[in-house]
Motif scaffolding. Sequence first.
Motif, PDB file in Angstrom:
ATOM      1  N   GLY A 121       0.782  -1.232   0.000  1.00 39.24           N
ATOM      2  CA  GLY A 121       0.000   0.000   0.000  1.00 39.24           C
ATOM      3  C   GLY A 121       0.811   1.277   0.000  1.00 39.24           C
ATOM      4  O   GLY A 121       0.248   2.364   0.071  1.00 39.24           O
ATOM      5  N   CYS A 122       2.130   1.166  -0.087  1.00 40.74           N
ATOM      6  CA  CYS A 122       2.982   2.361  -0.058  1.00 40.74           C
ATOM      7  C   CYS A 122       3.060   3.016  -1.434  1.00 40.74           C
ATOM      8  O   CYS A 122       3.204   2.344  -2.448  1.00 40.74           O
ATOM      9  N   ALA A 123       2.983   4.338  -1.431  1.00 41.38           N
ATOM     10  CA  ALA A 123       3.164   5.154  -2.630  1.00 41.38           C
ATOM     11  C   ALA A 123       4.194   6.227  -2.289  1.00 41.38           C
ATOM     12  O   ALA A 123       4.453   6.492  -1.117  1.00 41.38           O
ATOM     13  N   GLY A 124       4.768   6.846  -3.301  1.00 42.76           N
ATOM     14  CA  GLY A 124       5.691   7.951  -3.057  1.00 42.76           C
ATOM     15  C   GLY A 124       6.777   7.632  -2.053  1.00 42.76           C
ATOM     16  O   GLY A 124       7.127   8.462  -1.219  1.00 42.76           O
ATOM     17  N   VAL A 125       7.334   6.429  -2.126  1.00 43.62           N
ATOM     18  CA  VAL A 125       8.327   5.984  -1.154  1.00 43.62           C
ATOM     19  C   VAL A 125       9.664   6.685  -1.401  1.00 43.62           C
ATOM     20  O   VAL A 125      10.124   6.793  -2.542  1.00 43.62           O
ATOM     21  N   THR A 126      10.277   7.154  -0.308  1.00 39.48           N
ATOM     22  CA  THR A 126      11.619   7.707  -0.394  1.00 39.48           C
ATOM     23  C   THR A 126      12.543   6.951   0.539  1.00 39.48           C
ATOM     24  O   THR A 126      12.114   6.428   1.566  1.00 39.48           O
ATOM     25  N   ALA A 127      13.810   6.905   0.146  1.00 37.10           N
ATOM     26  CA  ALA A 127      14.863   6.334   0.975  1.00 37.10           C
ATOM     27  C   ALA A 127      15.936   7.404   1.102  1.00 37.10           C
ATOM     28  O   ALA A 127      16.400   7.930   0.090  1.00 37.10           O
ATOM     29  N   GLU A 128      16.274   7.722   2.338  1.00 42.77           N
ATOM     30  CA  GLU A 128      17.298   8.734   2.586  1.00 42.77           C
ATOM     31  C   GLU A 128      18.481   8.073   3.279  1.00 42.77           C
ATOM     32  O   GLU A 128      18.303   7.384   4.286  1.00 42.77           O
ATOM     33  N   ALA A 161      25.677   9.702   6.047  1.00 42.78           N
ATOM     34  CA  ALA A 161      26.934   9.145   6.552  1.00 42.78           C
ATOM     35  C   ALA A 161      26.903   9.091   8.076  1.00 42.78           C
ATOM     36  O   ALA A 161      26.527  10.056   8.726  1.00 42.78           O
ATOM     37  N   VAL A 162      27.263   7.942   8.627  1.00 43.71           N
ATOM     38  CA  VAL A 162      27.447   7.798  10.071  1.00 43.71           C
ATOM     39  C   VAL A 162      28.949   7.775  10.344  1.00 43.71           C
ATOM     40  O   VAL A 162      29.470   8.548  11.123  1.00 43.71           O
ATOM     41  N   ASP A 163      29.638   6.867   9.659  1.00 41.09           N
ATOM     42  CA  ASP A 163      31.100   6.807   9.699  1.00 41.09           C
ATOM     43  C   ASP A 163      31.562   6.127   8.406  1.00 41.09           C
ATOM     44  O   ASP A 163      30.749   5.909   7.506  1.00 41.09           O
ATOM     45  N   ALA A 164      32.824   5.784   8.320  1.00 39.02           N
ATOM     46  CA  ALA A 164      33.383   5.244   7.070  1.00 39.02           C
ATOM     47  C   ALA A 164      32.734   3.935   6.633  1.00 39.02           C
ATOM     48  O   ALA A 164      32.735   3.608   5.448  1.00 39.02           O
ATOM     49  N   ASP A 165      32.166   3.190   7.582  1.00 38.03           N
ATOM     50  CA  ASP A 165      31.616   1.876   7.258  1.00 38.03           C
ATOM     51  C   ASP A 165      30.113   1.753   7.495  1.00 38.03           C
ATOM     52  O   ASP A 165      29.564   0.665   7.358  1.00 38.03           O
ATOM     53  N   THR A 166      29.456   2.833   7.876  1.00 42.36           N
ATOM     54  CA  THR A 166      28.039   2.767   8.231  1.00 42.36           C
ATOM     55  C   THR A 166      27.260   3.943   7.639  1.00 42.36           C
ATOM     56  O   THR A 166      27.753   5.069   7.629  1.00 42.36           O
ATOM     57  N   VAL A 167      26.055   3.639   7.165  1.00 40.81           N
ATOM     58  CA  VAL A 167      25.170   4.628   6.571  1.00 40.81           C
ATOM     59  C   VAL A 167      23.844   4.597   7.337  1.00 40.81           C
ATOM     60  O   VAL A 167      23.357   3.516   7.686  1.00 40.81           O
ATOM     61  N   SER A 168      23.285   5.775   7.598  1.00 41.07           N
ATOM     62  CA  SER A 168      21.946   5.814   8.203  1.00 41.07           C
ATOM     63  C   SER A 168      20.913   5.624   7.095  1.00 41.07           C
ATOM     64  O   SER A 168      21.127   6.016   5.943  1.00 41.07           O
ATOM     65  N   VAL A 169      19.790   5.001   7.450  1.00 45.92           N
ATOM     66  CA  VAL A 169      18.727   4.714   6.489  1.00 45.92           C
ATOM     67  C   VAL A 169      17.406   5.213   7.069  1.00 45.92           C
ATOM     68  O   VAL A 169      17.081   4.933   8.222  1.00 45.92           O
ATOM     69  N   ARG A 170      16.659   5.957   6.263  1.00 42.93           N
ATOM     70  CA  ARG A 170      15.322   6.420   6.668  1.00 42.93           C
ATOM     71  C   ARG A 170      14.399   6.222   5.468  1.00 42.93           C
ATOM     72  O   ARG A 170      14.539   6.884   4.447  1.00 42.93           O
ATOM     73  N   ASN A 171      13.471   5.274   5.591  1.00 46.09           N
ATOM     74  CA  ASN A 171      12.519   4.988   4.524  1.00 46.09           C
ATOM     75  C   ASN A 171      11.156   5.544   4.913  1.00 46.09           C
ATOM     76  O   ASN A 171      10.675   5.286   6.018  1.00 46.09           O
TER      77      ASN A 171
END
Length: 153
Positions: free
Chosen positions: A33-40, A43-53
């Motif tokens: 049921g999701c529409a207009g989905v974004t993923a942001e 950078a957290v550090d050299a080996d980690t990325v933050s994810v916000r869906n």
Amino acid sequence: TDKAISSAALFDATRYLGTWFEVARYPVPFEKGCAGVTAEYGAVDADTVSVRNTCRNLDGSVQSVIEGTADIVGPGRLAVSFPTVPFAGAADYWVLWVDEGYRTAVVGAPNGRSGWILNRDPVIPADRLAAARDVLAFNGYDLSRLLTVPTVP
């Protein structure tokens, strides 16, 4: 898929950061049921990325937001964890392809159960959509199951 899936060997995590719009996906229960989905991605550090869906309703209102982190475990290979999701461990999230300008990306799981076409804008040019579909097909994905994600106001 029973085909060996490969990730993008020349993946640059720094260029991947920022906001992506989901333009197509394979059906997954957590996006029903999701529409207009974004993923942001940030950078957290050299080996980690933050994810916000963010999942939206057809009217553009926010239906749900999920936040987590992705550990970079290899070229184009991330292990994504969402602390609030009731499943154990990190999910494999492989960047299968990204265009030279980091405007369009194809992401999938090595088991072929999930996959997404992401674009920096909600509307993807036809040539890059065709290239993204070709990448999915090359990696053994069934294009008949690919769903177009509705855009929202």
